[in-house]
Design a protein around this motif. Structure first.
Motif, PDB file in Angstrom:
ATOM      1  N   MET A  86      81.111  52.445  -2.963  1.00 61.79           N
ATOM      2  CA  MET A  86      82.379  53.155  -3.086  1.00 61.79           C
ATOM      3  C   MET A  86      82.259  54.396  -3.973  1.00 61.79           C
ATOM      4  O   MET A  86      82.996  55.367  -3.796  1.00 61.79           O
ATOM      5  N   LYS A  88      80.003  56.470  -3.825  1.00 62.42           N
ATOM      6  CA  LYS A  88      79.478  57.534  -2.963  1.00 62.42           C
ATOM      7  C   LYS A  88      80.424  57.852  -1.803  1.00 62.42           C
ATOM      8  O   LYS A  88      80.046  58.593  -0.892  1.00 62.42           O
ATOM      9  N   SER A  89      81.629  57.277  -1.829  1.00 64.29           N
ATOM     10  CA  SER A  89      82.537  57.400  -0.681  1.00 64.29           C
ATOM     11  C   SER A  89      82.929  58.843  -0.396  1.00 64.29           C
ATOM     12  O   SER A  89      83.045  59.246   0.763  1.00 64.29           O
ATOM     13  N   SER A  90      83.116  59.669  -1.460  1.00 70.94           N
ATOM     14  CA  SER A  90      83.512  61.065  -1.261  1.00 70.94           C
ATOM     15  C   SER A  90      82.409  61.838  -0.535  1.00 70.94           C
ATOM     16  O   SER A  90      82.678  62.619   0.387  1.00 70.94           O
ATOM     17  N   TYR A  92      80.075  60.486   1.363  1.00 71.11           N
ATOM     18  CA  TYR A  92      80.009  59.955   2.723  1.00 71.11           C
ATOM     19  C   TYR A  92      81.083  60.588   3.604  1.00 71.11           C
ATOM     20  O   TYR A  92      80.840  60.929   4.763  1.00 71.11           O
ATOM     21  N   TYR A  93      82.284  60.767   3.020  1.00 68.15           N
ATOM     22  CA  TYR A  93      83.388  61.330   3.802  1.00 68.15           C
ATOM     23  C   TYR A  93      83.076  62.748   4.263  1.00 68.15           C
ATOM     24  O   TYR A  93      83.342  63.115   5.413  1.00 68.15           O
ATOM     25  N   GLU A 125      89.909  60.313   0.728  1.00 64.19           N
ATOM     26  CA  GLU A 125      89.172  59.728  -0.378  1.00 64.19           C
ATOM     27  C   GLU A 125      89.735  58.361  -0.689  1.00 64.19           C
ATOM     28  O   GLU A 125      90.929  58.114  -0.512  1.00 64.19           O
ATOM     29  N   VAL A 126      88.881  57.492  -1.200  1.00 62.46           N
ATOM     30  CA  VAL A 126      89.294  56.127  -1.501  1.00 62.46           C
ATOM     31  C   VAL A 126      90.404  56.122  -2.546  1.00 62.46           C
ATOM     32  O   VAL A 126      91.364  55.368  -2.455  1.00 62.46           O
ATOM     33  N   LEU A 250      81.038  48.973   8.498  1.00 63.61           N
ATOM     34  CA  LEU A 250      80.592  49.633   7.261  1.00 63.61           C
ATOM     35  C   LEU A 250      79.190  50.240   7.400  1.00 63.61           C
ATOM     36  O   LEU A 250      79.001  51.426   7.113  1.00 63.61           O
ATOM     37  N   VAL A 254      78.096  54.233   7.253  1.00 64.27           N
ATOM     38  CA  VAL A 254      77.050  54.731   6.347  1.00 64.27           C
ATOM     39  C   VAL A 254      75.949  55.428   7.148  1.00 64.27           C
ATOM     40  O   VAL A 254      75.426  56.474   6.732  1.00 64.27           O
TER      41      VAL A 254
END
Length: 373
Positions: A86, A88-90, A92-93, A125-126, A250, A254
């Motif tokens: 999570m 690294k979510s930004s 990844y987005y 973003e999360v 998921l 990724v």
């Protein structure tokens, strides 16, 4: 007339049982989990009592403690790894948006639909998702109080079931004295125990095998966190049929974020789907055998019905409960038809009439040739 009145009473009783099961689900669900998990750890308790000569209370406490520590460790490891992903979510987005923008642009040309109508205009973003859906998350956490209470109550019930097991078995013997002989009741209880143990041990073995296969597949593709995603998807086998779909999303996202080609994401879903096919048709039947002999139609119906009754806990409990009901039906004179309906269908029920006629014709022809010789 008597049979009709009996049928009406049976239907009324069934409706009443379902109604009580729904109303008292906060009481019934942890109780059922406790019964099933007690079957799982009973061999450990028996080992401590018979081999190491420990006191019953000490044996049960040690077994439940070992089981709880294992479960707690698994969830902690999942939480640590998930938090890292999570973080690294930004990033990844940004990568997913860069790769999906041409696709949505093409959809705009073909369908005449604005991409903002599909994915929205803001940055996904999360943190923003949490902020925008805070009320829904709070509501979910409030409902999850029942799940947290299950984790507290189930070990307590497990301890009591294992402590009073001989007493409870004696009660069952007394309750069924007018219906079954003691040997018949003992046989039914033995079958129920074997079905549950076979299902649970088989499920754990299948999870390990599927987790390894998933991880190897992700390693071959070079996807980040292969063992985490591989065993997370295997853990989601607790939710039959649906878990594999959720578990593959998921790592596919990724793969889409970290790889240059869309084919990696497609490959993740393809590998997980192929492994699910192998698991359903070869691994699970081979490991669990014929002791949990439910046909696919009955299995799917039970999952749907129990999910409507109890939600996700119902989906997890559906197969072990249905397998137990089949044992009871098979050993009840008036309910054997229902046991037959839940069981595996023999090959003759899938035969083709034209194919059968062709076989008969070939047999007649062979006999004529033999007579002619």
């Amino acid at each position: 007339m008597l049979s009709k009145s009996h049928l009406a009473l049976d239907l009324l009783g069934l409706v009443l049982i379902i109604f009580i099961a729904f109303i008292l689900q906060d009481f019934v669900i942890p109780l059922l989990f406790a019964i099933i998990l007690s079957v799982l750890i009973y061999p450990i308790v028996q080992f401590f009592e018979s081999r190491l000569c420990f006191n019953r209370i000490i044996s049960i406490t040690l077994a439940i403690t070992i089981f709880t520590v294992i479960i707690f460790t698994v969830f902690v490891l999942i939480g640590i790894q998930f938090e890292e992903i999570m973080s690294k979510s930004s990033r990844y987005y940004v990568q997913i948006e860069r790769k999906t923008t041409p696709v949505f642009a093409k959809l705009e040309e073909i369908l005449g639909v604005n991409s903002k109508d599909i994915v929205g205009g803001g940055k996904l973003e999360v943190k923003e998702i949490v902020k925008q859906n805070s009320s829904s998350i709070i509501q979910f956490l409030t409902k999850s109080g029942g799940i947290l209470s299950d984790f507290i109550l189930s070990p307590l019930y497990m301890f009591l079931f294992l402590l009073y097991r001989n007493f409870l078995v004696s009660y069952i013997y007394k309750s069924t004295a007018g219906i079954y002989s003691k040997s018949k009741t003992r046989k039914i209880l033995s079958e129920l125990y074997k079905v549950q143990q076979n299902y649970l041990l088989g499920l754990v073995s299948v999870m390990i095998i599927v987790g390894l296969l998933n991880s190897i597949g992700l390693l071959i593709l070079g996807i980040d966190y292969p063992f985490f995603f591989g065993f997370l998807c295997a853990l989601l086998l607790l939710v039959p049929y649906i878990g594999i779909i959720i578990g593959s999303l998921l790592p596919a996202l990724v793969a889409l974020a970290t790889k240059d080609s869309y084919l990696y994401a497609v490959g993740v879903i393809g590998i997980f789907g192929f492994i699910q096919f192998i698991e359903g048709n070869f691994i699970t039947p081979k490991i669990t055998g014929n002791k949990v002999s439910l046909n696919a139609f009955a299995s799917i119906l039970s999952i749907v019905l129990f999910s409507m009754l109890w939600g996700i806990p119902g989906m997890i409990l559906a197969l072990p409960i249905t397998a137990s009901l089949k044992v009871i039906f098979d050993n009840s004179y008036n309910l054997t038809n229902f046991g037959f309906l839940l069981g595996e269908a023999k090959e003759k029920y899938f035969s083709n009439k034209a194919k059968n006629r062709l076989k008969i014709w070939k047999r007649i022809r062979q006999q004529k040739n033999q007579n002619a010789d």
